[in-house]
Design a protein around this motif. Structure first.
Motif, PDB file in Angstrom:
ATOM      1  N   VAL A   1      12.022 -30.324  16.131  1.00 56.36           N
ATOM      2  CA  VAL A   1      11.093 -31.023  17.063  1.00 56.36           C
ATOM      3  C   VAL A   1       9.584 -30.254  17.076  1.00 56.36           C
ATOM      4  CG1 VAL A   1      10.428 -31.224  19.661  1.00 56.36           C
ATOM      5  CG2 VAL A   1      12.686 -31.953  18.659  1.00 56.36           C
ATOM      6  N   ASN A   2       9.716 -28.972  16.738  1.00 60.43           N
ATOM      7  CA  ASN A   2       8.568 -28.237  16.686  1.00 60.43           C
ATOM      8  C   ASN A   2       8.029 -28.089  15.293  1.00 60.43           C
ATOM      9  OD1 ASN A   2       8.489 -27.329  19.455  1.00 60.43           O
ATOM     10  ND2 ASN A   2      10.062 -26.053  19.212  1.00 60.43           N
ATOM     11  N   GLY A   3       8.423 -28.701  14.310  1.00 57.77           N
ATOM     12  CA  GLY A   3       8.020 -28.930  12.915  1.00 57.77           C
ATOM     13  C   GLY A   3       8.356 -27.524  12.109  1.00 57.77           C
ATOM     14  N   VAL A   4       9.262 -26.759  12.350  1.00 58.71           N
ATOM     15  CA  VAL A   4       9.673 -25.525  11.516  1.00 58.71           C
ATOM     16  C   VAL A   4      10.128 -26.104  10.005  1.00 58.71           C
ATOM     17  CG1 VAL A   4      11.009 -23.522  11.329  1.00 58.71           C
ATOM     18  CG2 VAL A   4      10.271 -24.344  13.642  1.00 58.71           C
ATOM     19  N   ARG A   5       9.702 -25.295   9.267  1.00 58.89           N
ATOM     20  CA  ARG A   5       9.973 -26.216   7.736  1.00 58.89           C
ATOM     21  C   ARG A   5      11.153 -25.739   7.218  1.00 58.89           C
ATOM     22  NH1 ARG A   5       5.155 -28.488   6.099  1.00 58.89           N
ATOM     23  NH2 ARG A   5       3.394 -28.042   7.860  1.00 58.89           N
ATOM     24  N   ASN A   6      12.098 -24.787   7.585  1.00 60.96           N
ATOM     25  CA  ASN A   6      13.144 -24.302   6.844  1.00 60.96           C
ATOM     26  C   ASN A   6      14.276 -25.038   7.200  1.00 60.96           C
ATOM     27  OD1 ASN A   6      13.131 -22.986   9.457  1.00 60.96           O
ATOM     28  ND2 ASN A   6      13.686 -21.036   8.577  1.00 60.96           N
ATOM     29  N   VAL A   7      14.156 -26.190   7.589  1.00 61.33           N
ATOM     30  CA  VAL A   7      15.543 -27.207   8.312  1.00 61.33           C
ATOM     31  C   VAL A   7      15.723 -27.890   6.987  1.00 61.33           C
ATOM     32  CG1 VAL A   7      16.471 -28.465   9.966  1.00 61.33           C
ATOM     33  CG2 VAL A   7      14.709 -26.695  10.464  1.00 61.33           C
ATOM     34  N   ASP A   8      17.036 -27.881   6.823  1.00 60.18           N
ATOM     35  CA  ASP A   8      17.572 -28.819   5.628  1.00 60.18           C
ATOM     36  C   ASP A   8      17.037 -30.534   6.028  1.00 60.18           C
ATOM     37  OD1 ASP A   8      19.892 -30.785   4.779  1.00 60.18           O
ATOM     38  OD2 ASP A   8      19.638 -29.373   3.210  1.00 60.18           O
ATOM     39  N   PRO A   9      16.408 -30.816   4.954  1.00 53.56           N
ATOM     40  CA  PRO A   9      15.867 -32.484   5.039  1.00 53.56           C
ATOM     41  C   PRO A   9      16.975 -33.360   5.580  1.00 53.56           C
ATOM     42  CG  PRO A   9      15.179 -31.618   2.976  1.00 53.56           C
ATOM     43  CD  PRO A   9      16.179 -30.657   3.567  1.00 53.56           C
ATOM     44  N   GLY A  10      18.454 -33.081   5.319  1.00 51.12           N
ATOM     45  CA  GLY A  10      19.423 -34.091   5.829  1.00 51.12           C
ATOM     46  C   GLY A  10      19.491 -33.702   7.187  1.00 51.12           C
ATOM     47  N   ILE A  11      19.397 -32.533   7.523  1.00 57.43           N
ATOM     48  CA  ILE A  11      19.676 -32.218   9.191  1.00 57.43           C
ATOM     49  C   ILE A  11      18.525 -32.624   9.877  1.00 57.43           C
ATOM     50  CG2 ILE A  11      19.760 -30.350  10.813  1.00 57.43           C
ATOM     51  CD1 ILE A  11      22.386 -30.523   9.135  1.00 57.43           C
ATOM     52  N   GLN A  12      17.397 -32.691   9.387  1.00 55.94           N
ATOM     53  CA  GLN A  12      16.070 -33.378   9.858  1.00 55.94           C
ATOM     54  C   GLN A  12      16.437 -34.644  10.210  1.00 55.94           C
ATOM     55  OE1 GLN A  12      12.120 -32.051   8.269  1.00 55.94           O
ATOM     56  NE2 GLN A  12      12.904 -30.317   7.290  1.00 55.94           N
ATOM     57  N   ASP A  13      16.711 -35.486   9.195  1.00 59.72           N
ATOM     58  CA  ASP A  13      16.993 -37.054   9.456  1.00 59.72           C
ATOM     59  C   ASP A  13      18.051 -37.202  10.357  1.00 59.72           C
ATOM     60  OD1 ASP A  13      15.069 -37.308   7.365  1.00 59.72           O
ATOM     61  OD2 ASP A  13      16.328 -37.711   5.829  1.00 59.72           O
ATOM     62  N   LEU A  14      19.026 -36.511  10.538  1.00 63.54           N
ATOM     63  CA  LEU A  14      20.009 -36.578  11.573  1.00 63.54           C
ATOM     64  C   LEU A  14      19.376 -36.381  12.839  1.00 63.54           C
ATOM     65  CD1 LEU A  14      23.170 -37.009  11.617  1.00 63.54           C
ATOM     66  CD2 LEU A  14      23.403 -34.450  11.761  1.00 63.54           C
ATOM     67  N   VAL A  15      18.781 -35.314  13.107  1.00 61.52           N
ATOM     68  CA  VAL A  15      18.100 -34.997  14.407  1.00 61.52           C
ATOM     69  C   VAL A  15      17.054 -36.265  14.763  1.00 61.52           C
ATOM     70  CG1 VAL A  15      16.796 -33.503  15.702  1.00 61.52           C
ATOM     71  CG2 VAL A  15      18.482 -32.459  13.978  1.00 61.52           C
ATOM     72  N   ARG A  16      16.428 -36.565  13.934  1.00 61.09           N
ATOM     73  CA  ARG A  16      15.457 -37.715  14.086  1.00 61.09           C
ATOM     74  C   ARG A  16      16.094 -38.811  14.496  1.00 61.09           C
ATOM     75  NH1 ARG A  16      12.278 -35.713   9.197  1.00 61.09           N
ATOM     76  NH2 ARG A  16      10.921 -34.259  10.024  1.00 61.09           N
ATOM     77  N   ARG A  17      16.880 -39.238  13.785  1.00 56.46           N
ATOM     78  CA  ARG A  17      17.998 -40.591  14.396  1.00 56.46           C
ATOM     79  C   ARG A  17      18.460 -40.375  15.706  1.00 56.46           C
ATOM     80  NH1 ARG A  17      19.331 -40.392   8.390  1.00 56.46           N
ATOM     81  NH2 ARG A  17      21.458 -39.420   9.392  1.00 56.46           N
ATOM     82  N   ALA A  18      18.957 -39.123  15.891  1.00 62.45           N
ATOM     83  CA  ALA A  18      19.600 -38.842  17.321  1.00 62.45           C
ATOM     84  C   ALA A  18      18.355 -38.946  18.264  1.00 62.45           C
ATOM     85  CB  ALA A  18      20.323 -37.449  17.379  1.00 62.45           C
ATOM     86  N   ILE A  19      17.107 -38.494  18.123  1.00 64.05           N
ATOM     87  CA  ILE A  19      15.971 -38.483  19.061  1.00 64.05           C
ATOM     88  C   ILE A  19      15.735 -39.919  19.355  1.00 64.05           C
ATOM     89  CG2 ILE A  19      13.500 -38.021  19.328  1.00 64.05           C
ATOM     90  CD1 ILE A  19      13.939 -35.489  17.601  1.00 64.05           C
ATOM     91  N   GLU A  20      15.927 -40.824  18.397  1.00 61.35           N
ATOM     92  CA  GLU A  20      15.465 -42.422  18.663  1.00 61.35           C
ATOM     93  C   GLU A  20      16.707 -42.818  19.280  1.00 61.35           C
ATOM     94  OE1 GLU A  20      15.218 -44.055  14.697  1.00 61.35           O
ATOM     95  OE2 GLU A  20      13.393 -43.233  14.052  1.00 61.35           O
ATOM     96  N   ARG A  21      17.828 -42.398  19.039  1.00 63.99           N
ATOM     97  CA  ARG A  21      18.928 -43.115  19.889  1.00 63.99           C
ATOM     98  C   ARG A  21      18.965 -42.626  21.284  1.00 63.99           C
ATOM     99  NH1 ARG A  21      21.985 -42.126  15.057  1.00 63.99           N
ATOM    100  NH2 ARG A  21      22.797 -40.064  16.064  1.00 63.99           N
ATOM    101  N   THR A  22      18.542 -41.694  21.505  1.00 65.55           N
ATOM    102  CA  THR A  22      18.414 -40.913  22.891  1.00 65.55           C
ATOM    103  C   THR A  22      17.175 -41.260  23.691  1.00 65.55           C
ATOM    104  OG1 THR A  22      17.637 -38.833  22.095  1.00 65.55           O
ATOM    105  CG2 THR A  22      20.225 -39.039  22.347  1.00 65.55           C
ATOM    106  N   GLY A  23      16.035 -41.686  22.941  1.00 66.76           N
ATOM    107  CA  GLY A  23      14.932 -41.746  23.420  1.00 66.76           C
ATOM    108  C   GLY A  23      14.211 -40.615  23.916  1.00 66.76           C
ATOM    109  N   TYR A  24      14.706 -39.323  23.309  1.00 67.50           N
ATOM    110  CA  TYR A  24      14.087 -38.139  23.838  1.00 67.50           C
ATOM    111  C   TYR A  24      12.605 -38.104  23.443  1.00 67.50           C
ATOM    112  CZ  TYR A  24      13.169 -32.998  23.587  1.00 67.50           C
ATOM    113  OH  TYR A  24      12.248 -31.811  23.768  1.00 67.50           O
ATOM    114  N   THR A  25      11.660 -37.393  24.302  1.00 69.55           N
ATOM    115  CA  THR A  25      10.440 -37.251  24.247  1.00 69.55           C
ATOM    116  C   THR A  25       9.970 -35.775  24.410  1.00 69.55           C
ATOM    117  OG1 THR A  25       9.593 -39.338  25.010  1.00 69.55           O
ATOM    118  CG2 THR A  25       8.085 -37.842  25.045  1.00 69.55           C
ATOM    119  N   PRO A  26       9.484 -34.980  23.349  1.00 71.43           N
ATOM    120  CA  PRO A  26       9.241 -33.641  23.392  1.00 71.43           C
ATOM    121  C   PRO A  26       8.294 -33.428  24.638  1.00 71.43           C
ATOM    122  CG  PRO A  26       9.067 -34.374  21.193  1.00 71.43           C
ATOM    123  CD  PRO A  26       9.052 -35.597  21.965  1.00 71.43           C
TER     124      PRO A  26
END
Length: 346
Positions: A26-51
């Motif tokens: 969420v905070n744009g830290v760059r040392n997160v594996d791209p696959g994990i980033q995609d996983l989290v972003r899809r979860a954000i979309e499904r939950t409707g989370y807003t930072p």
């Protein structure tokens, strides 16, 4: 009872990762594996989370906002300040700058806030706004050669990038065009058409770009044996192009070629030529500068020197992002090449 807003914990459970991992994505830290980033972003979309932007700013020390500052010389009267803003919005050049900036910033979750700085007070307001954390940095479009704002930003050690080389050297990054080369392209094209009695309508000569375009144009004609070029100064507006063209025709009625330092002035020049019975390009060839929307709506369509404004503005925004993030610490310059675009007016 209303449903509670989704939290980081909800996203973490949905994605099957830790809360800390979600926070880094969420905070744009760059040392997160791209696959994990995609996983989290899809979860954000499904939950409707807003930072929570306030909390995010505390973590990242960034507002995700940059100031897009149009700076010029003016007085403090409301009338003059309103006139300055009106001129800015009427010029297609600034719309192209905004388009390039937004196109670069939006995919990065960043947004510009427009500010005007045409007086000493408004320039200090820009500096204070940045110092107080209102924006992460500034993109500055100066309309006057001796603009003091770049030096103020540099002295305050604030992240800033300029559109065009500053009149006085300052340790800030900038993008610019090889304006002399643009003047050369215009001169060579008019000469190649057989024009021999050539004049030019410059932009405001307090602006470095106007000086450089004129110098490149004059130098090229001189190299071809033409030591004198009639000059009329304009103001980058249609009306100023009309006035300058009328003045040139009064003094040099036999001219057969004109280079104007932007497309708006070329449009005004063509109107005057038409009103005085001169055919464009048969009697007088006209070359503009910028390749703005005016170039294709003008009749005849303008032959012009293209300035890649959108690409330049996009690069300016990218440089600022690098400075803000600490990926770039030393100032740099990026110079773009102009290109002649041949249409119907020359």
């Amino acid at each position: 009872m209303s449903r509670q807003a989704p939290t980081l914990e909800d996203v973490a459970r949905e994605a099957g990762v830790s809360r800390a991992t979600v926070s880094r994505v969420v905070n744009g830290v760059r040392n997160v594996d791209p696959g994990i980033q995609d996983l989290v972003r899809r979860a954000i979309e499904r939950t409707g989370y807003t930072p929570n932007q306030a909390a995010r700013q505390l973590v990242t020390r960034r507002t995700t906002t940059v100031a897009l500052v149009v700076s010029g010389a003016g007085d403090s009267s409301d009338t003059e300040q309103n006139a300055f803003a009106t001129r800015v919005f009427a010029d297609p050049f600034f719309g192209r700058v905004v388009g390039g900036v937004v196109g670069r910033l939006r995919p990065r979750g960043m947004h510009p806030v427009l500010m005007f700085a045409e007086t000493p007070e408004s320039r200090q307001e820009v500096v204070s706004y940045l110092r107080q954390g209102g924006a992460d940095g500034a993109l500055v479009v100066a309309t006057h050669h001796d603009d003091p704002l770049p030096a103020l930003l540099a002295d305050a050690r604030l992240p800033a990038v300029l559109f065009a080389r500053p009149g006085r050297p300052v340790p800030l990054s900038y993008v610019d065009l090889a304006h002399r080369e643009g003047g050369r392209l215009a001169a060579e094209h008019l000469l190649a058409r057989g024009c021999r009695r050539i004049a030019t309508v410059t932009g405001p000569l307090a602006v470095a770009a106007s000086q450089e375009r004129l110098a490149g144009f004059r130098d090229t004609l001189a190299r071809h044996g033409d030591p004198y070029v009639p000059v009329a100064e304009g103001g980058f507006t249609v009306d100023s192009g009309m006035s300058a063209m009328a003045s040139l025709l009064a003094q040099h009625p036999d001219l057969d070629g004109v280079f104007t330092a932007n497309d708006l002035m070329a449009q005004g020049a063509i109107q005057v030529l038409r009103d005085q019975g001169r055919r464009v390009p048969r009697d007088v060839a006209v070359v503009g500068f910028d390749d703005s929307s005016v170039a294709v709506t003008c009749r005849p369509r303008l032959t012009t020197v293209r300035q890649p404004v959108e690409e330049m503005a996009s690069t300016m925004a990218s440089l600022l992002d690098d400075h803000i993030a600490g990926r770039r610490t030393d100032p740099t310059s990026v110079i773009f090449d102009p290109e002649l675009v041949v249409r119907d007016s020359a």
